[in-house]
Enzyme design. Structure first.
Site, PDB file in Angstrom:
ATOM      1  N   HIS A   1       4.166  -3.954  -6.527  1.00  0.00           N
ATOM      2  CA  HIS A   1       4.162  -5.299  -7.118  1.00  0.00           C
ATOM      3  C   HIS A   1       3.001  -5.460  -8.102  1.00  0.00           C
ATOM      4  O   HIS A   1       3.151  -6.086  -9.162  1.00  0.00           O
ATOM      5  CB  HIS A   1       4.063  -6.367  -6.023  1.00  0.00           C
ATOM      6  CG  HIS A   1       5.347  -6.609  -5.297  1.00  0.00           C
ATOM      7  ND1 HIS A   1       5.931  -5.689  -4.458  1.00  0.00           N
ATOM      8  CD2 HIS A   1       6.182  -7.698  -5.286  1.00  0.00           C
ATOM      9  CE1 HIS A   1       7.049  -6.178  -3.949  1.00  0.00           C
ATOM     10  NE2 HIS A   1       7.232  -7.398  -4.438  1.00  0.00           N
TER      11      HIS A   1
ATOM     12  N   HIS B   1      -0.610  -4.964   1.819  1.00  0.00           N
ATOM     13  CA  HIS B   1      -1.431  -3.913   1.228  1.00  0.00           C
ATOM     14  C   HIS B   1      -2.902  -4.171   1.513  1.00  0.00           C
ATOM     15  O   HIS B   1      -3.308  -5.299   1.826  1.00  0.00           O
ATOM     16  CB  HIS B   1      -1.227  -3.851  -0.295  1.00  0.00           C
ATOM     17  CG  HIS B   1       0.144  -3.428  -0.711  1.00  0.00           C
ATOM     18  ND1 HIS B   1       0.534  -2.108  -0.777  1.00  0.00           N
ATOM     19  CD2 HIS B   1       1.225  -4.161  -1.085  1.00  0.00           C
ATOM     20  CE1 HIS B   1       1.789  -2.040  -1.182  1.00  0.00           C
ATOM     21  NE2 HIS B   1       2.234  -3.276  -1.374  1.00  0.00           N
TER      22      HIS B   1
END
Length: 285
Positions: A206, A248
């Site tokens: 992303h 993440h």
């Protein structure tokens, strides 16, 4: 009474005189094997005499010096080996410290990882931002704009955007498969449309997509200043949402932004114009 010759000869021959039981002088040799009657008078046997002769001060001093030299050599070598074991490299210490800080900070910032987290009520909003940076909506949107575009310039831009998105998917998948870093332990695998490599965390796809698309749109679309600021804010919020959702670690997002920024340079190098695309299609036909 012994004669002077006997004394001088005894002194020259390296013998030591002694007195026997009958009162006469006898000579004791300094050899390693003394006479048996002297050994009996001293209360020892030839074997013990040989052992005492072998343990002479000269030999003891020699053996002591050899042992001292051996021990000194060992003492000189051991500290070097200990230093090699106890002094790791500065790079290893710095990397371990950075990894520990990264894990600690990522866990502290994962405030939307689940509904029971401190900011769990914002989790639906974070997931909506997550979908806005997903690859599938961007691929579908770029293909649709390419199909609906009437101008050659618009088709060129949408075509290269589509190629850039495909390139991003390939590069991120290769890096994830090579590094194989697991996602944070507090992450919940409820992401939208995941693939096999999505179980790995490094780098954030992303973040790479947000950085690359932001640079692409700012460079090739004529936008007003508020829209340009909005695009930059969107890219930053997408990266932040990855950490807040626990998807993440911080370093995954930071490296993803750097990777996406550099990917745009590669897209510019591989830019496809309609003429170049038609020539490629003509050669294949």
């Amino acid at each position: 009474m012994p004669s002077p010759k006997a004394k001088s000869s005894g002194g020259r021959s390296g013998s030591v005189s002694g007195i026997s039981n009958n009162g006469r002088y006898e000579f004791m040799s300094l050899s390693r094997n003394p006479p048996p009657h002297l050994l009996q008078r001293q209360g020892s046997d030839p074997t013990s005499a040989r052992l005492r002769a072998s343990e002479s001060p000269i030999r003891r001093r020699g053996s002591g010096s050899s042992n001292a030299s051996t021990s000194s050599t060992g003492n000189q070598q051991m500290p070097e080996e200990d230093c090699m074991r106890l002094n790791p490299s500065f790079v290893g210490i710095a990397f371990s410290s950075l990894l520990a800080i990264d894990l600690w900070l990522s866990k502290r910032l994962g405030v939307c990882a689940c509904e029971d987290s401190s900011w769990g009520s914002f989790r639906p909003l974070m997931k909506l931002i997550e979908i806005s940076g997903h690859g599938i909506p961007w691929l579908v949107g770029a293909a649709y704009c390419l199909y609906k575009s009437d101008s050659a310039a618009g088709q060129e831009v949408m075509l290269n955007l589509l190629m850039a998105l495909l390139l991003d998917l390939v590069l991120v998948g290769v890096v994830k498969a090579a590094v194989r870093r697991r996602r944070p332990a507090h992450n919940r695998m409820d992401m939208f449309a995941t693939f096999s490599v999505d179980r790995y965390s490094f780098p954030s796809g992303h973040a790479t997509r947000a950085a690359m698309c932001a640079r692409f749109l700012l460079a090739h679309l004529v936008l007003a200043a508020p829209l340009r600021v909005l695009i930059l804010l969107w890219a930053g919020v997408v990266g932040l949402s990855r950490v807040l959702l626990g998807r993440h670690n911080v370093t995954d997002v930071a490296f993803g932004f750097c990777m996406g920024y550099c990917q745009y340079n590669l897209v510019e190098m591989l830019w496809l114009s309609p003429a170049a695309l038609q020539s490629m299609l003509g050669q294949q036909g």
